[in-house]
Scaffold this motif. Structure first.
Motif, PDB file in Angstrom:
ATOM      1  N   GLY A 110      18.481  -9.798  35.445  1.00 50.66           N
ATOM      2  CA  GLY A 110      17.243  -9.199  35.541  1.00 50.66           C
ATOM      3  C   GLY A 110      16.202  -9.964  36.479  1.00 50.66           C
ATOM      4  O   GLY A 110      16.433 -11.538  36.385  1.00 50.66           O
ATOM      5  N   HIS A 111      15.257  -9.482  37.049  1.00 56.87           N
ATOM      6  CA  HIS A 111      14.197 -10.198  37.820  1.00 56.87           C
ATOM      7  C   HIS A 111      12.722  -9.672  37.643  1.00 56.87           C
ATOM      8  O   HIS A 111      12.706  -8.468  37.357  1.00 56.87           O
ATOM      9  CB  HIS A 111      14.671 -10.502  39.318  1.00 56.87           C
ATOM     10  N   GLU A 112      11.968 -10.487  37.894  1.00 61.71           N
ATOM     11  CA  GLU A 112      10.409  -9.885  37.753  1.00 61.71           C
ATOM     12  C   GLU A 112      10.193  -9.466  39.269  1.00 61.71           C
ATOM     13  O   GLU A 112      10.617  -9.877  40.259  1.00 61.71           O
ATOM     14  CB  GLU A 112       9.573 -10.986  37.332  1.00 61.71           C
ATOM     15  N   LYS A 113       9.206  -8.577  39.411  1.00 62.82           N
ATOM     16  CA  LYS A 113       8.566  -8.467  40.745  1.00 62.82           C
ATOM     17  C   LYS A 113       8.284  -9.568  41.624  1.00 62.82           C
ATOM     18  O   LYS A 113       7.441 -10.508  40.883  1.00 62.82           O
ATOM     19  CB  LYS A 113       7.483  -7.118  40.526  1.00 62.82           C
ATOM     20  N   GLY A 114       8.456  -9.554  42.732  1.00 63.79           N
ATOM     21  CA  GLY A 114       8.031 -10.804  43.494  1.00 63.79           C
ATOM     22  C   GLY A 114       8.864 -11.953  43.418  1.00 63.79           C
ATOM     23  O   GLY A 114       8.746 -12.923  43.992  1.00 63.79           O
ATOM     24  N   ALA A 115       9.969 -11.899  42.615  1.00 64.87           N
ATOM     25  CA  ALA A 115      10.826 -13.078  42.279  1.00 64.87           C
ATOM     26  C   ALA A 115      11.809 -13.451  43.619  1.00 64.87           C
ATOM     27  O   ALA A 115      11.698 -14.798  43.786  1.00 64.87           O
ATOM     28  CB  ALA A 115      11.854 -12.833  41.197  1.00 64.87           C
ATOM     29  N   GLY A 164      12.601 -15.475  38.110  1.00 65.27           N
ATOM     30  CA  GLY A 164      11.059 -15.244  38.539  1.00 65.27           C
ATOM     31  C   GLY A 164      10.412 -15.095  37.353  1.00 65.27           C
ATOM     32  O   GLY A 164       8.924 -15.300  37.484  1.00 65.27           O
ATOM     33  N   GLY A 165      10.985 -15.242  36.016  1.00 66.31           N
ATOM     34  CA  GLY A 165       9.884 -15.025  34.952  1.00 66.31           C
ATOM     35  C   GLY A 165      10.001 -16.248  34.043  1.00 66.31           C
ATOM     36  O   GLY A 165      10.547 -17.292  34.394  1.00 66.31           O
ATOM     37  N   THR A 166       8.693 -16.252  33.060  1.00 63.50           N
ATOM     38  CA  THR A 166       8.432 -17.446  32.455  1.00 63.50           C
ATOM     39  C   THR A 166       8.681 -17.113  30.931  1.00 63.50           C
ATOM     40  O   THR A 166       9.014 -17.917  29.924  1.00 63.50           O
ATOM     41  CB  THR A 166       7.222 -17.831  32.457  1.00 63.50           C
ATOM     42  N   LYS A 167       8.546 -15.940  30.543  1.00 63.83           N
ATOM     43  CA  LYS A 167       9.002 -15.551  29.198  1.00 63.83           C
ATOM     44  C   LYS A 167      10.344 -15.435  28.683  1.00 63.83           C
ATOM     45  O   LYS A 167      11.104 -14.848  29.303  1.00 63.83           O
ATOM     46  CB  LYS A 167       8.324 -13.850  29.048  1.00 63.83           C
ATOM     47  N   VAL A 168      10.445 -16.078  27.568  1.00 59.04           N
ATOM     48  CA  VAL A 168      11.882 -16.099  26.965  1.00 59.04           C
ATOM     49  C   VAL A 168      12.264 -14.726  26.374  1.00 59.04           C
ATOM     50  O   VAL A 168      11.498 -13.986  25.672  1.00 59.04           O
ATOM     51  CB  VAL A 168      11.898 -17.092  25.861  1.00 59.04           C
ATOM     52  N   GLN A 169      13.524 -13.940  26.803  1.00 58.86           N
ATOM     53  CA  GLN A 169      13.931 -12.877  26.161  1.00 58.86           C
ATOM     54  C   GLN A 169      15.056 -12.896  25.089  1.00 58.86           C
ATOM     55  O   GLN A 169      15.594 -14.086  25.300  1.00 58.86           O
ATOM     56  CB  GLN A 169      14.349 -11.973  27.218  1.00 58.86           C
ATOM     57  N   THR A 170      15.025 -12.181  24.517  1.00 60.78           N
ATOM     58  CA  THR A 170      16.218 -12.508  23.195  1.00 60.78           C
ATOM     59  C   THR A 170      17.342 -11.177  23.579  1.00 60.78           C
ATOM     60  O   THR A 170      16.926 -10.024  23.921  1.00 60.78           O
ATOM     61  CB  THR A 170      15.926 -12.224  21.892  1.00 60.78           C
ATOM     62  N   ALA A 171      18.683 -11.376  23.173  1.00 60.52           N
ATOM     63  CA  ALA A 171      19.696 -10.588  23.377  1.00 60.52           C
ATOM     64  C   ALA A 171      20.352 -10.433  22.301  1.00 60.52           C
ATOM     65  O   ALA A 171      21.104 -11.459  21.758  1.00 60.52           O
ATOM     66  CB  ALA A 171      20.390 -10.559  24.633  1.00 60.52           C
ATOM     67  N   ASP A 172      20.529  -9.333  21.536  1.00 60.86           N
ATOM     68  CA  ASP A 172      21.595  -9.260  20.341  1.00 60.86           C
ATOM     69  C   ASP A 172      22.707  -8.592  21.010  1.00 60.86           C
ATOM     70  O   ASP A 172      23.033  -7.460  20.810  1.00 60.86           O
ATOM     71  CB  ASP A 172      20.844  -8.357  19.118  1.00 60.86           C
ATOM     72  N   ILE A 173      23.768  -9.627  21.416  1.00 61.60           N
ATOM     73  CA  ILE A 173      24.912  -9.018  22.139  1.00 61.60           C
ATOM     74  C   ILE A 173      26.324  -9.843  21.330  1.00 61.60           C
ATOM     75  O   ILE A 173      25.926 -10.872  20.886  1.00 61.60           O
ATOM     76  CB  ILE A 173      24.945  -9.360  23.499  1.00 61.60           C
ATOM     77  N   ARG A 174      27.293  -9.066  21.621  1.00 63.87           N
ATOM     78  CA  ARG A 174      28.422  -9.756  21.285  1.00 63.87           C
ATOM     79  C   ARG A 174      29.217 -10.079  22.645  1.00 63.87           C
ATOM     80  O   ARG A 174      29.554  -9.156  23.579  1.00 63.87           O
ATOM     81  CB  ARG A 174      29.518  -9.019  20.618  1.00 63.87           C
ATOM     82  N   VAL A 175      29.844 -11.255  23.097  1.00 62.37           N
ATOM     83  CA  VAL A 175      30.084 -11.360  24.420  1.00 62.37           C
ATOM     84  C   VAL A 175      31.493 -11.538  24.227  1.00 62.37           C
ATOM     85  O   VAL A 175      32.339 -12.417  23.225  1.00 62.37           O
ATOM     86  CB  VAL A 175      29.548 -12.930  24.696  1.00 62.37           C
ATOM     87  N   VAL A 176      32.335 -10.737  25.058  1.00 60.33           N
ATOM     88  CA  VAL A 176      33.685 -10.922  25.285  1.00 60.33           C
ATOM     89  C   VAL A 176      34.214 -11.168  26.422  1.00 60.33           C
ATOM     90  O   VAL A 176      33.248 -10.763  27.655  1.00 60.33           O
ATOM     91  CB  VAL A 176      34.375  -9.670  24.949  1.00 60.33           C
ATOM     92  N   ALA A 177      34.949 -12.127  26.760  1.00 56.81           N
ATOM     93  CA  ALA A 177      35.319 -12.340  28.216  1.00 56.81           C
ATOM     94  C   ALA A 177      36.862 -12.349  28.690  1.00 56.81           C
ATOM     95  O   ALA A 177      37.582 -12.216  27.397  1.00 56.81           O
ATOM     96  CB  ALA A 177      34.777 -13.983  28.393  1.00 56.81           C
ATOM     97  N   ALA A 178      37.272 -12.279  29.763  1.00 60.54           N
ATOM     98  CA  ALA A 178      38.484 -11.967  30.202  1.00 60.54           C
ATOM     99  C   ALA A 178      38.798 -12.994  31.396  1.00 60.54           C
ATOM    100  O   ALA A 178      38.001 -13.022  32.210  1.00 60.54           O
ATOM    101  CB  ALA A 178      39.032 -10.759  30.306  1.00 60.54           C
ATOM    102  N   THR A 179      40.117 -13.375  31.527  1.00 55.02           N
ATOM    103  CA  THR A 179      40.487 -14.302  32.573  1.00 55.02           C
ATOM    104  C   THR A 179      42.010 -14.020  32.864  1.00 55.02           C
ATOM    105  O   THR A 179      42.677 -13.971  31.819  1.00 55.02           O
ATOM    106  CB  THR A 179      40.101 -15.310  32.617  1.00 55.02           C
ATOM    107  N   ASN A 180      42.578 -14.037  33.938  1.00 53.22           N
ATOM    108  CA  ASN A 180      44.003 -14.338  34.382  1.00 53.22           C
ATOM    109  C   ASN A 180      43.965 -15.683  34.842  1.00 53.22           C
ATOM    110  O   ASN A 180      45.207 -16.216  35.249  1.00 53.22           O
ATOM    111  CB  ASN A 180      44.528 -13.203  35.264  1.00 53.22           C
ATOM    112  N   ARG A 181      43.180 -16.399  34.841  1.00 54.37           N
ATOM    113  CA  ARG A 181      43.274 -17.995  35.260  1.00 54.37           C
ATOM    114  C   ARG A 181      43.588 -18.688  34.071  1.00 54.37           C
ATOM    115  O   ARG A 181      43.221 -18.501  32.846  1.00 54.37           O
ATOM    116  CB  ARG A 181      41.807 -18.321  35.941  1.00 54.37           C
TER     117      ARG A 181
END
Length: 302
Positions: A110-115, A164-181
């Motif tokens: 995401g981004h802040e206004k004016g970033a 463009g932001g300075t505030k640290v955000q947190t995210a409670d997520i599970r990361v799943v990635a995929a590739t054919n490389r």
């Protein structure tokens, strides 16, 4: 008056008990229900993948799904999400190969206004959208090195900053990635960060190409034909033994995606109720017409 009060209290109590009973029944039903996913196939490889997902799903471990293009990596990622405790929240897919490098950071965080020029308002990124859910990074091997650094911080700390932001955000997520490389090779040639690779590759799910699990072809074909026929309001097509044997021997360079497209083709264009060699897509027909096999014999295989 006392009798009336007693009658009303008893009615209220009975109603509460009925509601509580209904709630408990629903809870038990939800707990005992089978997970809803679309992992089709009974080959040894697919059974192994199901067993692995069953063990990994309740955890919060990062998962890397590898396999050739068209093998169904996103289907496996969605199945993992649906089998997990995060299933009631968002499954957010990101195709790292299609988003331009200069937009990727904003798309993710995401981004802040004016970033930057054109950022007229604050924008929520896909990471925030996936909060408490599953964040799926498809074609992770195509991710720009500069964004790899930001993703590494997200995986390590579950923290990020909007562009463009300075505030640290947190995210409670599970990361799943995929590739054919081959990410091991990408690490060795310097195009993919080694520390990020190890963060993603906590559990690896390897999906074999369709040509290596031919037992799944008839089952997948039946599944696709039933689903596609139902959407077109027609009875599922039958398949001759000759066609079924030919499709089982075909190499499927496009894997499950190619088989699905084949099912689309025959469902839309087959005139009768039986699929013959002549009904197959031109590329597949040209390949399988070289196979020596028995005459058309109709069976209810799909």
């Amino acid at each position: 008056d006392q009798q009336l009060i007693h009658t009303v209290d008893r009615a209220i109590t009975n109603q509460r008990l009925k509601l509580e009973n209904k709630r408990l029944r629903a809870q038990i039903g939800a707990m005992s229900a089978e997970p809803k996913h679309s992992l089709v196939g009974n080959s040894e490889a697919m059974q192994h993948i199901r067993d692995l997902l069953n063990r990994v799903a309740p955890t919060n471990l990062s998962v890397l799904i590898t396999g050739e293009s068209g093998t169904g990596k996103e289907v496996v990622a969605k199945a993992l999400h649906l089998m997990s405790t995060r299933s009631s929240n968002e499954f957010v897919p990101v195709d790292c190969a299609t988003i331009p490098d200069n937009l990727m950071e904003s798309e993710l965080f995401g981004h802040e206004k004016g970033a930057f020029t054109g950022a007229n308002s604050r924008r929520t990124g896909l990471v925030e959208t996936a909060n408490k859910g599953t964040f799926f990074l498809d074609e992770i091997g195509e991710l720009d090195p500069n964004v790899q650094v930001k993703l590494l911080r997200l995986l390590q700390e579950r923290e990020f900053r909007r562009v463009g932001g300075t505030k640290v955000q947190t995210a409670d997520i599970r990361v799943v990635a995929a590739t054919n490389r081959d990410l091991d090779l990408a690490v060795r040639n310097g195009s993919f960060r080694e520390d990020l690779f190890h963060r993603l590759n906590v559990v690896q799910v390897i999906i074999p190409p369709l040509r290596e699990r031919a037992d799944d072809i008839p089952i997948l074909l039946e599944h696709f034909l039933k689903t596609l026929s139902a959407s077109q309001g027609r009875e599922p097509l039958q398949c001759s033994q000759q066609v079924l044997r030919a499709l089982t021997r075909y190499q499927w360079p496009g894997n499950v995606r190619e088989l699905h497209n084949c099912a689309r083709y025959v469902t839309g264009l087959t005139v009768g109720d039986t699929i013959l060699i002549s009904d197959l897509p031109p590329r597949i027909k040209a390949a399988v017409s070289t196979f020596k096999d028995s005459p058309n014999e109709v069976v209810q295989s799909a």
